[in-house]
Design a protein around this motif. Sequence first.
Motif, mmCIF file in Angstrom:
data_model
loop_
_atom_site.group_PDB
_atom_site.id
_atom_site.type_symbol
_atom_site.label_atom_id
_atom_site.label_comp_id
_atom_site.label_asym_id
_atom_site.label_seq_id
_atom_site.Cartn_x
_atom_site.Cartn_y
_atom_site.Cartn_z
ATOM 1 N N MET A 52 42.327 50.483 29.299
ATOM 2 C CA MET A 52 42.482 49.453 30.239
ATOM 3 C C MET A 52 43.046 48.239 29.417
ATOM 4 N N THR A 53 43.983 47.246 30.333
ATOM 5 C CA THR A 53 44.608 46.416 29.789
ATOM 6 C C THR A 53 44.014 45.048 30.576
ATOM 7 N N TYR A 54 43.367 44.055 29.876
ATOM 8 C CA TYR A 54 42.722 42.990 30.219
ATOM 9 C C TYR A 54 43.514 41.716 30.092
ATOM 10 N N ARG A 55 43.354 40.760 31.174
ATOM 11 C CA ARG A 55 44.091 39.423 30.854
ATOM 12 C C ARG A 55 43.047 38.466 31.775
ATOM 13 N N VAL A 56 43.148 37.303 31.260
ATOM 14 C CA VAL A 56 42.270 36.334 31.929
ATOM 15 C C VAL A 56 43.107 35.251 32.475
ATOM 16 N N ILE A 57 42.588 34.444 33.663
ATOM 17 C CA ILE A 57 43.394 33.695 34.363
ATOM 18 C C ILE A 57 42.414 32.384 34.260
ATOM 19 N N LEU A 58 43.130 31.324 33.597
ATOM 20 C CA LEU A 58 42.301 30.166 33.458
ATOM 21 C C LEU A 58 42.851 29.007 34.125
ATOM 22 N N GLY A 59 42.030 28.444 34.804
ATOM 23 C CA GLY A 59 42.602 27.098 35.508
ATOM 24 C C GLY A 59 42.797 27.668 36.984
ATOM 25 N N GLU A 60 42.288 28.884 37.501
ATOM 26 C CA GLU A 60 42.216 29.308 38.622
ATOM 27 C C GLU A 60 41.291 28.549 39.484
ATOM 28 N N HIS A 61 41.852 28.540 40.994
ATOM 29 C CA HIS A 61 40.745 27.930 42.018
ATOM 30 C C HIS A 61 40.755 28.712 43.148
ATOM 31 N N ASP A 62 42.157 29.064 43.691
ATOM 32 C CA ASP A 62 42.206 29.969 44.824
ATOM 33 C C ASP A 62 42.825 31.470 44.398
ATOM 34 N N LEU A 63 42.030 32.488 44.571
ATOM 35 C CA LEU A 63 42.713 33.707 44.315
ATOM 36 C C LEU A 63 43.830 34.146 45.006
ATOM 37 N N TYR A 64 44.223 33.550 46.108
ATOM 38 C CA TYR A 64 45.307 34.057 46.899
ATOM 39 C C TYR A 64 46.545 33.090 47.071
ATOM 40 N N LYS A 65 46.512 31.935 46.180
ATOM 41 C CA LYS A 65 47.272 30.946 46.237
ATOM 42 C C LYS A 65 47.746 30.612 44.487
ATOM 43 N N THR A 66 49.050 30.497 44.321
ATOM 44 C CA THR A 66 49.227 29.840 43.025
ATOM 45 C C THR A 66 49.538 28.402 43.062
ATOM 46 N N GLY A 67 48.512 27.866 42.373
ATOM 47 C CA GLY A 67 48.560 26.394 42.412
ATOM 48 C C GLY A 67 49.319 25.566 41.356
ATOM 49 N N GLY A 68 49.656 26.255 40.489
ATOM 50 C CA GLY A 68 50.576 25.842 39.251
ATOM 51 C C GLY A 68 49.503 25.395 37.961
ATOM 52 N N THR A 69 48.272 25.394 38.113
ATOM 53 C CA THR A 69 47.286 25.042 37.254
ATOM 54 C C THR A 69 46.832 26.284 36.245
ATOM 55 N N GLU A 70 47.237 27.477 36.657
ATOM 56 C CA GLU A 70 46.764 28.780 36.184
ATOM 57 C C GLU A 70 47.531 29.144 35.037
ATOM 58 N N GLN A 71 46.653 29.640 33.906
ATOM 59 C CA GLN A 71 47.388 29.966 32.580
ATOM 60 C C GLN A 71 46.790 31.640 32.425
ATOM 61 N N ILE A 72 47.825 32.493 32.564
ATOM 62 C CA ILE A 72 47.515 34.087 32.408
ATOM 63 C C ILE A 72 47.710 34.416 30.711
ATOM 64 N N ILE A 73 46.450 35.069 30.379
ATOM 65 C CA ILE A 73 46.647 35.167 28.944
ATOM 66 C C ILE A 73 46.057 36.488 28.859
ATOM 67 N N ALA A 74 46.668 37.278 27.903
ATOM 68 C CA ALA A 74 46.373 38.676 27.735
ATOM 69 C C ALA A 74 45.032 38.449 26.716
ATOM 70 N N VAL A 75 44.188 39.541 26.805
ATOM 71 C CA VAL A 75 43.178 39.904 25.897
ATOM 72 C C VAL A 75 43.589 40.589 24.701
ATOM 73 N N SER A 76 43.324 40.413 23.423
ATOM 74 C CA SER A 76 43.660 41.180 22.569
ATOM 75 C C SER A 76 42.264 42.249 22.074
ATOM 76 N N GLN A 77 40.987 41.720 22.242
ATOM 77 C CA GLN A 77 40.056 42.484 21.828
ATOM 78 C C GLN A 77 38.771 42.026 22.853
ATOM 79 N N VAL A 78 38.034 43.117 23.087
ATOM 80 C CA VAL A 78 36.704 42.895 23.872
ATOM 81 C C VAL A 78 35.587 43.353 22.956
ATOM 82 N N PHE A 79 34.692 42.333 22.906
ATOM 83 C CA PHE A 79 33.369 42.805 22.044
ATOM 84 C C PHE A 79 32.098 42.612 22.945
ATOM 85 N N ILE A 80 31.783 43.954 23.364
ATOM 86 C CA ILE A 80 30.621 44.064 24.128
ATOM 87 C C ILE A 80 29.138 44.094 22.972
#
Length: 188
Positions: A1-29
């Motif tokens: 699986m490929t993960y990414r995080v979206i920081l600065g999100e508010h509305d899941l269906y609108k791009t507000g210009g505040t979002e930062q989409i960053i890839a996840v390099s490692q997952v530690f469970i």
Amino acid sequence: MTYRVILGEHDLYKTGGTEQIIAVSQVFIHPLWDANRLSSGNDIALLRLATEATLNSYVQLGSLPPSGQLLPHNNLCYITGWGRTSTGGSLSAQLKQAYLPLVDYTNCTKSDWWGSTVKNNMVCAGGAAESGCNGDSGGPLNCLVNDKYYVHGVTSFVSAWGCNYPKKPTVFTRVSAYLEWMDSIMMM
């Protein structure tokens, strides 16, 4: 699986210009996590970002509590998430927040509440008028201590009978129980 995080999100269906989409390099469970036994706790993971986030008025660091900290009954806390707005209801497109007073371990583990389902590596909050719901899992429980908010919990589960079920407050992973593990991951 490929993960990414979206920081600065508010509305899941609108791009507000505040979002930062960053890839996840490692997952530690957490090594003691068992997806077949949610009530055993250890419902926590850390994500290492591939690149640094840009801190601004929309993206800030969360403050972690002191190791082992337990908060008093009715401590002021808030949950945030995009989960269902009611049992069986629709998912929220916009980030929601709700006031959830902390329920101390003594009350939450009473036999007519969660009983032995709740362990000391968990914390309970809400149950009176508001609660977390399906889809909020993984989000924060931010609690006020000495005029500052700390990420005291990570949303884990609600009652199978429904969100905001009487004497079944939302259950969170207690962050202060995992700081040593978190530090060991950060040093890797």
